[in-house]
Design a protein around this motif. Structure first.
Motif, PDB file in Angstrom:
ATOM      1  N   ALA A 121       3.594   3.436  -8.539  1.00 43.30           N
ATOM      2  CA  ALA A 121       2.214   3.058  -8.202  1.00 43.30           C
ATOM      3  C   ALA A 121       2.113   1.680  -7.567  1.00 43.30           C
ATOM      4  O   ALA A 121       2.762   0.721  -7.989  1.00 43.30           O
ATOM      5  CB  ALA A 121       1.344   3.105  -9.450  1.00 43.30           C
ATOM      6  N   VAL A 122       1.270   1.609  -6.551  1.00 44.62           N
ATOM      7  CA  VAL A 122       0.825   0.358  -5.941  1.00 44.62           C
ATOM      8  C   VAL A 122      -0.687   0.315  -6.093  1.00 44.62           C
ATOM      9  O   VAL A 122      -1.382   1.268  -5.712  1.00 44.62           O
ATOM     10  CB  VAL A 122       1.207   0.298  -4.444  1.00 44.62           C
ATOM     11  CG1 VAL A 122       0.614  -0.947  -3.792  1.00 44.62           C
ATOM     12  CG2 VAL A 122       2.712   0.316  -4.267  1.00 44.62           C
ATOM     13  N   LYS A 123      -1.198  -0.749  -6.656  1.00 43.49           N
ATOM     14  CA  LYS A 123      -2.641  -0.851  -6.886  1.00 43.49           C
ATOM     15  C   LYS A 123      -3.417  -0.603  -5.594  1.00 43.49           C
ATOM     16  O   LYS A 123      -3.132  -1.197  -4.556  1.00 43.49           O
ATOM     17  CB  LYS A 123      -2.987  -2.233  -7.436  1.00 43.49           C
ATOM     18  CG  LYS A 123      -4.459  -2.383  -7.796  1.00 43.49           C
ATOM     19  CD  LYS A 123      -4.758  -3.743  -8.405  1.00 43.49           C
ATOM     20  CE  LYS A 123      -6.239  -3.858  -8.759  1.00 43.49           C
ATOM     21  NZ  LYS A 123      -6.546  -5.168  -9.380  1.00 43.49           N
ATOM     22  N   GLY A 124      -4.374   0.316  -5.669  1.00 40.66           N
ATOM     23  CA  GLY A 124      -5.217   0.631  -4.529  1.00 40.66           C
ATOM     24  C   GLY A 124      -4.699   1.745  -3.644  1.00 40.66           C
ATOM     25  O   GLY A 124      -5.436   2.236  -2.790  1.00 40.66           O
ATOM     26  N   GLU A 125      -3.417   2.152  -3.842  1.00 40.88           N
ATOM     27  CA  GLU A 125      -2.833   3.239  -3.051  1.00 40.88           C
ATOM     28  C   GLU A 125      -2.800   4.528  -3.891  1.00 40.88           C
ATOM     29  O   GLU A 125      -2.470   4.484  -5.071  1.00 40.88           O
ATOM     30  CB  GLU A 125      -1.403   2.899  -2.620  1.00 40.88           C
ATOM     31  CG  GLU A 125      -1.302   1.801  -1.582  1.00 40.88           C
ATOM     32  CD  GLU A 125      -1.538   2.320  -0.168  1.00 40.88           C
ATOM     33  OE1 GLU A 125      -1.811   3.539  -0.017  1.00 40.88           O
ATOM     34  OE2 GLU A 125      -1.475   1.507   0.762  1.00 40.88           O
TER      35      GLU A 125
ATOM     36  N   ALA B 286      -4.449   4.100  -7.184  1.00 44.43           N
ATOM     37  CA  ALA B 286      -3.895   3.633  -8.455  1.00 44.43           C
ATOM     38  C   ALA B 286      -4.659   2.403  -8.941  1.00 44.43           C
ATOM     39  O   ALA B 286      -5.011   1.519  -8.158  1.00 44.43           O
ATOM     40  CB  ALA B 286      -2.418   3.298  -8.281  1.00 44.43           C
ATOM     41  N   ALA B 287      -4.878   2.350 -10.246  1.00 46.26           N
ATOM     42  CA  ALA B 287      -5.662   1.260 -10.828  1.00 46.26           C
ATOM     43  C   ALA B 287      -4.851  -0.022 -10.970  1.00 46.26           C
ATOM     44  O   ALA B 287      -5.426  -1.116 -11.065  1.00 46.26           O
ATOM     45  CB  ALA B 287      -6.191   1.685 -12.196  1.00 46.26           C
ATOM     46  N   ALA B 288      -3.525   0.093 -11.001  1.00 50.42           N
ATOM     47  CA  ALA B 288      -2.684  -1.089 -11.219  1.00 50.42           C
ATOM     48  C   ALA B 288      -1.314  -0.862 -10.609  1.00 50.42           C
ATOM     49  O   ALA B 288      -0.898   0.285 -10.382  1.00 50.42           O
ATOM     50  CB  ALA B 288      -2.557  -1.381 -12.716  1.00 50.42           C
ATOM     51  N   ASP B 289      -0.610  -1.948 -10.356  1.00 48.90           N
ATOM     52  CA  ASP B 289       0.782  -1.862  -9.935  1.00 48.90           C
ATOM     53  C   ASP B 289       1.639  -1.343 -11.077  1.00 48.90           C
ATOM     54  O   ASP B 289       1.449  -1.722 -12.245  1.00 48.90           O
ATOM     55  CB  ASP B 289       1.324  -3.245  -9.548  1.00 48.90           C
ATOM     56  CG  ASP B 289       0.821  -3.737  -8.201  1.00 48.90           C
ATOM     57  OD1 ASP B 289       0.398  -2.903  -7.381  1.00 48.90           O
ATOM     58  OD2 ASP B 289       0.885  -4.960  -7.967  1.00 48.90           O
TER      59      ASP B 289
ATOM     60  N   THR C  93       6.606  -2.454  -8.992  1.00 46.96           N
ATOM     61  CA  THR C  93       5.778  -3.042  -7.953  1.00 46.96           C
ATOM     62  C   THR C  93       5.341  -4.453  -8.334  1.00 46.96           C
ATOM     63  O   THR C  93       5.377  -5.374  -7.504  1.00 46.96           O
ATOM     64  CB  THR C  93       4.540  -2.166  -7.712  1.00 46.96           C
ATOM     65  OG1 THR C  93       4.934  -0.791  -7.614  1.00 46.96           O
ATOM     66  CG2 THR C  93       3.821  -2.570  -6.443  1.00 46.96           C
ATOM     67  N   ALA C  94       4.955  -4.628  -9.578  1.00 53.86           N
ATOM     68  CA  ALA C  94       4.504  -5.941 -10.042  1.00 53.86           C
ATOM     69  C   ALA C  94       5.619  -6.970  -9.942  1.00 53.86           C
ATOM     70  O   ALA C  94       5.398  -8.105  -9.505  1.00 53.86           O
ATOM     71  CB  ALA C  94       3.994  -5.830 -11.474  1.00 53.86           C
TER      72      ALA C  94
END
Length: 468
Positions: A84-88, A102-105, A109-110
């Motif tokens: 997950a990448v936040k916003g993708e 996605a709500a969060a990395d 990703t983080a």
């Protein structure tokens, strides 16, 4: 400028730091290579060249000021679509899932973002990440850059295609039965599956790992300090400890190495694969290791049990979809999962128990030897539009018999190129070490890479070549 893309990640970052190369110049060269190659390769999802150039300009400014953000500042990296990448959206490779941002990395990703990496694209995968193929109902078809008619493997298909095509040196996939090592083997990359929990992930599941897929061992080693930093969201994570991922090549004198050429079930390794792996084992022997034949750790009962347990699990994910949505799933995957609907609870529970049977046999194997060598893939290649090497949903996992036991046993394992077929396709050697001995896999792979020498003929579709 395209040749700068074939340097190691360490060389590139050093050039950024010494101001002999700008992250902007590098990104521009990368975008040019992708634009020339991607219509044929099909590796990428959510490729964002404008945003990536903006991030490269910001990294350039930090280097000019002598204040890089972190050890990967300005370095392009791809991550698998499932991460997950936040916003993708995370469509999981299937047209059946509504694209919700996605709500969060994710943890990976983080950590990459913290260290300044530029995640310029995600890489494609098949429906639900459940094929060793670049075939998907949502993504374009990923192809093997070594021969475009052939499959890159999967489920980290796009990562393998991107790595072999030279979209920079750093790519990250996920692996629950071989999904990093299998495509790495079919595309000539180094692919590493760590001990379960070494790299924190979210979501986590039995046997599920993430790991680097890179042209060189040193490129993967560069990523590991970033990827292994702790994240509370992975309840299976190991306690964090610093590891020297760039330790010297292993001295193999006196090492007892098991050579496993029979997986116990599934597809029999083809003669060219066996010959290449035997030659690799002979190289270890020439440098002082003792090579001993090793019996399989997998049985038909284990593989079939895992199959029915996974069918039931994935049918549970699909049965809540409307009939119209289910019809959008790749037919091979839908046919495979539907058999889970009629599985008895007892059969599913017995299937889950087979993961523990694999844990036992893999642990027992290391009571006899220090390290294990085997093929990664039983086959040299198969067509790009096939869902798997058998292309048969009734026989979906015949090709993972060398790789899946180490997911369930939780041992670290890698794929490293050990030669090429007569048709020019890469062949992978698997190196497996006992649980938690991840650094040993790197040291052994580095030794073999030095003996083997660099791969000098990576396939390229640069603008000049593409226009010729």
């Amino acid at each position: 400028m395209s040749e700068i893309l074939d340097a190691s990640a360490r060389e590139t970052l050093t050039a950024f730091a010494t101001k002999t190369l700008s992250p902007v110049e590098y990104m521009q060269a990368l975008i040019s290579r992708i634009e020339a190659s991607e219509p044929q390769i099909g590796a990428l999802y959510a490729f964002e060249p404008e945003r990536s150039l903006d991030e490269a300009k910001a990294a350039e400014a930090r280097y000019m000021a002598g204040r890089p953000k972190g050890p990967l500042d300005g370095m392009p990296v791809t991550i698998k679509e499932l991460i997950a990448v936040k916003g993708e959206p995370v469509p999981m490779g299937t047209a059946a899932i509504d694209p919700v941002p996605a709500a969060a990395d994710a943890p990976i990703t983080a950590r990459l973002r913290e260290d300044g990496a530029i995640m310029f694209a995600k890489t494609t995968c098949p429906d639900y990440g459940m094929l060793s193929s670049g075939l998907s109902s949502f993504h374009q078809l990923a192809r093997n850059p070594w021969k475009l008619s052939e499959n890159p493997g999967g489920s980290s298909a796009g990562a393998a295609s991107a790595g072999a095509a030279g979209y920079g040196p750093l790519h990250i996939g996920t692996d629950i039965g071989g999904s990093v090592r299998l495509p790495a083997g079919w595309t000539g990359l180094f692919g590493f599956k760590p001990s379960l929990g070494r790299i924190p992930i979210d979501p986590y599941y039995t046997g599920r790992c993430a790991g680097p897929m890179t042209p060189r061992v040193e490129d993967a080693a560069l990523l590991m300090p970033t990827l292994t930093r702790p994240d509370w969201r992975d309840a299976t994570a190991l306690p964090y400890r610093p590891i020297d991922w760039e330790m010297p090549a292993a001295d193999v004198r006196g090492l007892k190495i098991g050579l496993m050429l029979d997986a116990g079930c599934g597809l029999e390794a083809e003669p060219e694969v066996v010959s290449a792996v035997q030659a690799a084992a002979a190289t270890f022997a020439e440098h002082g290791a003792e090579i001993v034949p090793l019996a399989p750790v997998l049985s038909r009962e284990m593989l079939d049990g895992l199959d029915i347990a996974w069918r039931a699990r994935f049918w549970g994910m699909m049965e809540g979809l409307s009939p119209a949505k289910r019809d959008l799933i790749l037919p091979y995957i839908l046919d495979w999962a539907e058999a889970g609907a009629s599985a008895s609870p007892v059969a599913v529970a017995q299937g889950v128990d087979q993961t523990f049977a694999m844990r036992k046999t893999t642990a027992e194997a290391f009571q006899q030897v220090d390290v294990i060598l085997s093929p990664v893939n039983p086959t040299v290649s198969y067509p790009a539009d096939w869902a798997s090497p058998t292309n048969d949903p009734a026989r979906p996992f015949e090709h993972i018999a060398f790789t899946v036991p180490w997911n369930m046993g939780e041992q670290p394992a890698c794929s490293i190129n050990c030669g090429f077929s007569a048709s020019g396709m890469p062949i992978g050697l698997q190196i497996v070490a006992p649980r938690f001995e991840d650094a040993q896999v790197f040291a052994l792979a580095r030794a073999f890479e030095l003996w083997r020498g660099p791969i000098a003929n990576w396939p390229r579709l640069d603008p000049v070549i593409a226009a010729a």
